[in-house]
Write a protein that holds these residues in place. Sequence first.
Motif, short mmCIF file in Angstrom:
data_model
loop_
_atom_site.label_atom_id
_atom_site.label_comp_id
_atom_site.label_asym_id
_atom_site.label_seq_id
_atom_site.Cartn_x
_atom_site.Cartn_y
_atom_site.Cartn_z
N ASP A 112 94.06 7.90 101.31
CA ASP A 112 94.38 7.41 102.66
C ASP A 112 93.81 6.02 102.90
N GLU A 113 93.01 5.56 101.96
CA GLU A 113 92.38 4.24 102.12
C GLU A 113 93.44 3.15 102.11
N GLY A 114 93.37 2.25 103.09
CA GLY A 114 94.38 1.21 103.20
C GLY A 114 93.89 -0.17 102.78
N VAL A 115 92.64 -0.27 102.37
CA VAL A 115 92.07 -1.58 102.04
C VAL A 115 91.33 -1.49 100.72
N ALA A 116 91.50 -2.49 99.87
CA ALA A 116 90.74 -2.58 98.63
C ALA A 116 90.09 -3.96 98.56
N VAL A 117 88.80 -3.99 98.29
CA VAL A 117 88.07 -5.25 98.17
C VAL A 117 87.74 -5.48 96.70
N ARG A 118 88.06 -6.65 96.19
CA ARG A 118 87.84 -6.95 94.78
C ARG A 118 87.17 -8.31 94.63
N ASN A 119 86.36 -8.42 93.58
CA ASN A 119 85.81 -9.73 93.24
C ASN A 119 86.90 -10.59 92.61
N PHE A 120 86.82 -11.88 92.83
CA PHE A 120 87.79 -12.79 92.26
C PHE A 120 87.80 -12.69 90.73
N SER A 121 86.64 -12.41 90.16
CA SER A 121 86.54 -12.33 88.70
C SER A 121 87.39 -11.17 88.15
N GLU A 122 87.50 -10.07 88.91
CA GLU A 122 88.32 -8.93 88.47
C GLU A 122 89.79 -9.32 88.42
N ALA A 123 90.24 -9.99 89.49
CA ALA A 123 91.64 -10.43 89.53
C ALA A 123 91.92 -11.43 88.42
N LEU A 124 90.95 -12.29 88.16
CA LEU A 124 91.11 -13.30 87.12
C LEU A 124 91.18 -12.64 85.74
N ALA A 125 90.34 -11.61 85.53
CA ALA A 125 90.30 -10.94 84.23
C ALA A 125 91.62 -10.23 83.93
N ASP A 126 92.23 -9.63 84.95
CA ASP A 126 93.50 -8.92 84.75
C ASP A 126 94.71 -9.81 84.97
N ASN A 127 94.45 -11.03 85.45
CA ASN A 127 95.52 -11.98 85.76
C ASN A 127 96.54 -11.38 86.73
N ARG A 128 96.03 -10.63 87.72
CA ARG A 128 96.88 -10.04 88.75
C ARG A 128 96.24 -10.33 90.12
N PHE A 129 96.99 -11.05 90.93
CA PHE A 129 96.48 -11.45 92.25
C PHE A 129 97.32 -10.83 93.37
N ASP A 130 98.22 -9.91 93.00
CA ASP A 130 99.04 -9.24 94.01
C ASP A 130 98.30 -8.02 94.54
#
Length: 428
Positions: free
Chosen positions: A199-217
């Motif tokens: 039911d969680e509607g929000v996810a908080v991520r470090n920029f480094s995680e998005a960079l590592a997976d190359n996914r910013f969507d």
Amino acid sequence: IDFLLSKKSTKPLGEYAKITDGDHSKFPEDQKEDVRYLRSKDIKNYFLVDNDPVFVSKEYFNKQKRSHIFGENILISIMGNVGDITITPKDFDTCIANRAVCILKNININPYFLFAYLISDVANLNIERLKTGGVQERINLEILQTLPIPISQDENLNKKIEDFVVSAHKVNEQSKKSLSEAEQMLLKEINLEGYKASDEGVAVRNFSEALADNRFDAEYWQPDYDVILDTLSVYKKGVSTIGDEFKQIKNNFKKDKEKEYNYIEIGDVNVSTGEVEHNSVIGAELPANAKIKFGKRQLITSKVRPNRGATAILDNHEGYIGSGAFTVLTEQESINLETLMVYLKTQPIRELLLRYNTGTSYPVITDADVLKLPIPLIDKSVQKKISELVSVSATERQEAKMLLEKAKRAVEIFVEKDEKEAIAFINK
């Protein structure tokens, strides 16, 4: 066909049944899931398939009385997969269909004999000539009513055909249960039984995680995926990846323009049962994406709309040609193909595959996405049971097909010869 039927006493289909089509409204989204809503693609190989069901509310259902479907009704696809046919069992839960489905109800002859006739080669050819349209074929209801139907007056033959058709549907249902049992066993083993989306509607991520997976969507980082991945990561026997546990078969085919090939594409995989059909295609007419030559005992899974579960095991398809839209895998030692097939077809894993989608109207993933997907190192005893259930399900499906084929052939012999010959065939 005309010559054969001229020797029989026939009446038009419209004299034996009330013929209507389904709901003409646009499919109503966001309703309670109370009543099944059938579409033409839900009719496959003479049975209803349950791989992608949709539902409507009771309120909506009650407003569509003309389109209600009951037990012992015959359904014919008149748009989409034109000509696909099934019959509903006696204890069928009433539902409705859309306008792509023709409904034969209030049938005043043995409905099972009528069904067996409609799936026969005799009727198929006549149905073929009723089709209209070019790119989008369809069958007009008024024309369908004129389809000539020869009826047997031999109640013994009618009853025997009814018994075969009823038995076929029961065996087919048992096949579904065997496959479902394998799936539930696997989900229980990996602690995803009863999985529900977060039911969680929000996810908080470090920029480094998005960079590592190359996914910013944002879609890639949905909390649902964390729930699935976290559960898989703590499996008692450990976790690996599909790429580490299975060998990928890559593009390895060069066509001969004059040779005929057995070609398998995405649409040939039954997402409900894992059965595979094929088309015979001359090399010069093969699509550009015909890139893989299949070998002995391989698993194929679609990279196009992967959440649909178009996954199957190829056991007797050596030399067949496949679309490059499949990832093709062979087993090594740790995990058998049956367990992998069931794993990829479970609802949580199909949902997880959505994470790697690119594109919107035509979502796809890559071979790399499939290969990096985590897979628990399932206990060997559980794998053995899953493999057995998958094998039992396949055997049951084959038995159901054979029963229908016998009923169908008996009707054809009745048309070609007489009731006596048809009964002799059934009694063999």
